[in-house]
Design a protein around this motif. Structure first.
Motif, PDB file in Angstrom:
ATOM      1  N   ALA A  41      59.742  35.658 -22.383  1.00 27.81           N
ATOM      2  CA  ALA A  41      59.292  35.698 -20.994  1.00 27.81           C
ATOM      3  C   ALA A  41      59.796  34.443 -20.285  1.00 27.81           C
ATOM      4  O   ALA A  41      59.698  33.324 -20.811  1.00 27.81           O
ATOM      5  CB  ALA A  41      57.774  35.762 -20.925  1.00 27.81           C
ATOM      6  N   VAL A  42      60.343  34.622 -19.100  1.00 28.18           N
ATOM      7  CA  VAL A  42      60.889  33.512 -18.306  1.00 28.18           C
ATOM      8  C   VAL A  42      60.076  33.392 -17.025  1.00 28.18           C
ATOM      9  O   VAL A  42      59.820  34.404 -16.352  1.00 28.18           O
ATOM     10  CB  VAL A  42      62.375  33.764 -17.969  1.00 28.18           C
ATOM     11  CG1 VAL A  42      62.904  32.667 -17.054  1.00 28.18           C
ATOM     12  CG2 VAL A  42      63.203  33.852 -19.243  1.00 28.18           C
ATOM     13  N   ASP A  43      59.663  32.184 -16.674  1.00 33.26           N
ATOM     14  CA  ASP A  43      58.860  32.010 -15.452  1.00 33.26           C
ATOM     15  C   ASP A  43      59.784  31.876 -14.233  1.00 33.26           C
ATOM     16  O   ASP A  43      59.751  30.897 -13.497  1.00 33.26           O
ATOM     17  CB  ASP A  43      57.905  30.821 -15.570  1.00 33.26           C
ATOM     18  CG  ASP A  43      58.620  29.481 -15.651  1.00 33.26           C
ATOM     19  OD1 ASP A  43      59.825  29.452 -16.000  1.00 33.26           O
ATOM     20  OD2 ASP A  43      57.978  28.449 -15.350  1.00 33.26           O
ATOM     21  N   GLY A  44      60.615  32.896 -14.056  1.00 35.44           N
ATOM     22  CA  GLY A  44      61.562  32.897 -12.950  1.00 35.44           C
ATOM     23  C   GLY A  44      61.895  34.308 -12.521  1.00 35.44           C
ATOM     24  O   GLY A  44      61.161  35.260 -12.798  1.00 35.44           O
ATOM     25  N   THR A  45      63.017  34.434 -11.839  1.00 35.00           N
ATOM     26  CA  THR A  45      63.442  35.706 -11.279  1.00 35.00           C
ATOM     27  C   THR A  45      64.203  36.530 -12.317  1.00 35.00           C
ATOM     28  O   THR A  45      64.603  36.024 -13.364  1.00 35.00           O
ATOM     29  CB  THR A  45      64.359  35.465 -10.076  1.00 35.00           C
ATOM     30  OG1 THR A  45      65.601  34.886 -10.539  1.00 35.00           O
ATOM     31  CG2 THR A  45      63.715  34.533  -9.060  1.00 35.00           C
ATOM     32  N   PRO A  46      64.458  37.801 -12.017  1.00 36.70           N
ATOM     33  CA  PRO A  46      65.297  38.604 -12.917  1.00 36.70           C
ATOM     34  C   PRO A  46      66.686  38.003 -13.115  1.00 36.70           C
ATOM     35  O   PRO A  46      67.232  38.052 -14.222  1.00 36.70           O
ATOM     36  CB  PRO A  46      65.370  39.956 -12.196  1.00 36.70           C
ATOM     37  CG  PRO A  46      64.103  40.027 -11.420  1.00 36.70           C
ATOM     38  CD  PRO A  46      63.850  38.636 -10.948  1.00 36.70           C
ATOM     39  N   THR A  47      67.257  37.437 -12.063  1.00 36.70           N
ATOM     40  CA  THR A  47      68.558  36.778 -12.191  1.00 36.70           C
ATOM     41  C   THR A  47      68.479  35.609 -13.161  1.00 36.70           C
ATOM     42  O   THR A  47      69.363  35.420 -14.010  1.00 36.70           O
ATOM     43  CB  THR A  47      69.050  36.288 -10.816  1.00 36.70           C
ATOM     44  OG1 THR A  47      69.076  37.402  -9.911  1.00 36.70           O
ATOM     45  CG2 THR A  47      70.438  35.679 -10.914  1.00 36.70           C
ATOM     46  N   ASP A  48      67.415  34.809 -13.054  1.00 41.84           N
ATOM     47  CA  ASP A  48      67.198  33.712 -13.998  1.00 41.84           C
ATOM     48  C   ASP A  48      67.158  34.233 -15.429  1.00 41.84           C
ATOM     49  O   ASP A  48      67.718  33.624 -16.346  1.00 41.84           O
ATOM     50  CB  ASP A  48      65.867  32.995 -13.704  1.00 41.84           C
ATOM     51  CG  ASP A  48      65.826  32.307 -12.359  1.00 41.84           C
ATOM     52  OD1 ASP A  48      66.886  31.871 -11.875  1.00 41.84           O
ATOM     53  OD2 ASP A  48      64.720  32.204 -11.794  1.00 41.84           O
ATOM     54  N   CYS A  49      66.475  35.369 -15.619  1.00 50.51           N
ATOM     55  CA  CYS A  49      66.310  35.926 -16.963  1.00 50.51           C
ATOM     56  C   CYS A  49      67.653  36.279 -17.584  1.00 50.51           C
ATOM     57  O   CYS A  49      67.918  35.969 -18.751  1.00 50.51           O
ATOM     58  CB  CYS A  49      65.423  37.165 -16.910  1.00 50.51           C
ATOM     59  SG  CYS A  49      63.706  36.840 -16.482  1.00 50.51           S
ATOM     60  N   ILE A  50      68.516  36.933 -16.817  1.00 51.39           N
ATOM     61  CA  ILE A  50      69.816  37.329 -17.346  1.00 51.39           C
ATOM     62  C   ILE A  50      70.696  36.102 -17.569  1.00 51.39           C
ATOM     63  O   ILE A  50      71.375  35.992 -18.604  1.00 51.39           O
ATOM     64  CB  ILE A  50      70.503  38.318 -16.394  1.00 51.39           C
ATOM     65  CG1 ILE A  50      69.676  39.602 -16.275  1.00 51.39           C
ATOM     66  CG2 ILE A  50      71.914  38.637 -16.868  1.00 51.39           C
ATOM     67  CD1 ILE A  50      69.477  40.349 -17.582  1.00 51.39           C
ATOM     68  N   LEU A  51      70.669  35.166 -16.648  1.00 49.64           N
ATOM     69  CA  LEU A  51      71.481  33.952 -16.786  1.00 49.64           C
ATOM     70  C   LEU A  51      71.064  33.159 -18.031  1.00 49.64           C
ATOM     71  O   LEU A  51      71.907  32.774 -18.845  1.00 49.64           O
ATOM     72  CB  LEU A  51      71.340  33.096 -15.535  1.00 49.64           C
ATOM     73  CG  LEU A  51      72.269  31.894 -15.413  1.00 49.64           C
ATOM     74  CD1 LEU A  51      73.732  32.317 -15.385  1.00 49.64           C
ATOM     75  CD2 LEU A  51      71.925  31.092 -14.166  1.00 49.64           C
ATOM     76  N   LEU A  52      69.764  32.956 -18.185  1.00 48.26           N
ATOM     77  CA  LEU A  52      69.281  32.236 -19.366  1.00 48.26           C
ATOM     78  C   LEU A  52      69.476  33.060 -20.633  1.00 48.26           C
ATOM     79  O   LEU A  52      69.767  32.504 -21.704  1.00 48.26           O
ATOM     80  CB  LEU A  52      67.800  31.895 -19.203  1.00 48.26           C
ATOM     81  CG  LEU A  52      67.465  30.801 -18.181  1.00 48.26           C
ATOM     82  CD1 LEU A  52      65.954  30.672 -18.030  1.00 48.26           C
ATOM     83  CD2 LEU A  52      68.063  29.463 -18.592  1.00 48.26           C
TER      84      LEU A  52
END
Length: 255
Positions: free
Chosen positions: A69-80
């Motif tokens: 789980a990432v405490d950010g946006t969907p774009t953040d999730c894919i980038l990370l």
């Protein structure tokens, strides 16, 4: 062509890692492959669009070896996901969704579900975004559950070029005789967003952006029409926003 039986599949969404749609998508993806990863927002990010978190640090919460789980946006999730979590074991394909509600017409520019697929596409990973349309208070996942895997297999077999993502929308109710898969265009509504003005306990006004009120396009092949008719909408979305006719015209004007 991707061999789904041996594929490493990355799943994300904008409704959050605990949303029923992403759990259903993971369940369906595991019918293809055992190598399924989930990297999704820790909280709902609907309407986040293709936004990055730039003004605060991001945190990754590992739930197990393949769930983050990432405490950010969907774009953040894919980038990370691609450049950090899975950098040594990159996915073969990204599946985004299943979104709770349609992503049709102008929704494409607002949708975090589409944005996750967009970011994957920018990073040269094939991506499909899935959405289940509904109009009432309760959502019925039956159509998506019934058709998603067949649609995915057909898309992977057909292939599509770099710089293009696939946007799939499932109808609320199938057409009489069953839903057909129709390759559609991105529709355009005549929008009149419903904005409600209210007042807080101190009498200060605030505003709540509500549902989109709109007329459907006349084009029978537009995604909005396809869904209205009870069929499955499959729309290829190009990341190249250049309008080439105007490009040619302006080139002549400035030559």
């Amino acid at each position: 062509m991707i061999d789904l039986s041996n594929a490493r599949i990355l799943i994300s969404n904008d409704d959050g890692i605990d949303a029923p749609g992403i759990k259903l998508l993971e369940q369906l993806a595991r019918q293809f492959s055992d190598d399924v990863w989930v990297i999704a927002p820790s909280m709902e990010q609907s309407g986040a669009g293709h936004s990055l978190t730039l003004r605060r640090p991001l945190r990754i919460h590992k739930r197990d070896d393949r769930h983050y789980a990432v405490d950010g946006t969907p774009t953040d999730c894919i980038l990370l996901g691609l450049q950090q979590i899975m950098r040594d074991t990159p996915p073969d394909i990204v599946l985004s969704g299943i979104n709770r509600g349609g992503n049709l017409g102008e929704d494409v520019t607002y949708s975090g579900t589409i944005a996750a697929a967009m970011e994957a596409t920018l990073l040269n990973v094939p991506a499909i975004a899935f959405s289940q349309y509904f109009s009432g208070e309760m959502i019925n996942w039956t159509t998506a559950e019934k058709h998603l895997n067949d649609v995915t297999k057909s898309l992977v077999e057909a292939t599509w070029p770099k710089g293009v993502l696939i946007n799939v929308n499932f109808p609320e109710q199938e057409a009489q005789g069953g839903a057909r898969v129709r390759v559609s265009t991105q529709g355009q509504r005549q929008i009149g967003d419903h904005i409600a003005e209210r007042h807080d306990p101190r009498g200060e006004p605030y505003y709540w952006i509500g549902a989109i009120l709109s007329d459907l396009p006349e084009d029978p092949n537009a995604d909005l029409r396809v869904i209205e008719q009870g069929d499955i909408s499959v729309t290829p979305i190009s990341l190249d926003f250049t309008h080439y006719e105007t490009h040619e015209k302006l080139t002549k004007a400035f030559t």
